[in-house]
Design a protein around this motif. Sequence first.
Motif: not given
Ligand code: GLN
Length: 291
Positions: A92, A95, A191-194, A214-215
């Motif tokens: 990832l 950010r 900062n897990p996939p969310y 990762a997402l």
């Molecule tokens: N911030 C990322 C996005 O909006 C997602 C990162 C995550 O899932 N940890 O694409």
Amino acid sequence: MVSIGELYTNVKAILENAGIDTYRFDAQCIMEQAFGTRLPSILTNSTAAAPENVMNQVREMVEKRAQGYPLQYILGEWEFYGYTFRVGEGVLIPRPDTETLVEQVLDICRENQLKAPRIADLCSGSGCIAVTLKKELPDAEIYAVELSEKALPYLRENARLNEVHINIIGGDVLSGQTAAGLCGLDIIVSNPPYLTGKDMTMLQTEVSHEPQMALMGGGDGLDFYRTITPLWRNSLRDGGFIAYEFGLNQDEAVSSILKENGFDNIQLRQDTAGIIRTAAGRKITEEMHNG
Ligand code: GLN
């Protein structure tokens, strides 16, 4: 002959026509990458012919970028918290939102006078959180846990590049075995996939090139918080902290998960865009949690 000035103008025009909002910035980065120097010094020779090999390099990068391939992967490195990180397919892209999470952890250490904290970063990816924390807290003992075989080489390389020693653990944060390998931690940061199932169907072209694992955080995006919080609670000392990053409008759900699992003193933070982006909670002692 194509002059350097013309080349630069063409790059901007191609990216603008391709609908890249940040075309000026992207054009600058691509020129700087190909010429190996900063734009003002490139343009001092703007009437000179652009060297063939440089032009080919520029063309290749512009073609990719015009198709929505992430600028960060094209450049191969990206800045986070003032440090440089190697990035590419398999990790990832760091950010700016995540800098909020790093700041929150640094503040927790300051407020609680944790000079040499033991910290585990779960779903470490490029290692931007783990490496930055070690840079900022040289006496900390940092563990970076990552499952992806594609991400691990970046994690190792980024620790080396930034000249820090962190403990890199290849393992699944959702497995009890991985969690059992670490104990007495002061802080868990993640900062897990969310992203939700719906988010995953509407990814921006750039984001669609980033690793799905990762997402993707499950149907409502909260799978990792639900599993990690009870599982890793045991790896924290009493009074230790969890600090999470999450997505838009997930603040209440993540706060509830923390409270349900015996964390109090929940602190939320907004990112620079004003979105509530992180939550940290403190582990209450076993007796209080059960009794
Ligand atoms: N911030 C990322 C996005 O909006 C997602 C990162 C995550 O899932 N940890 O694409």
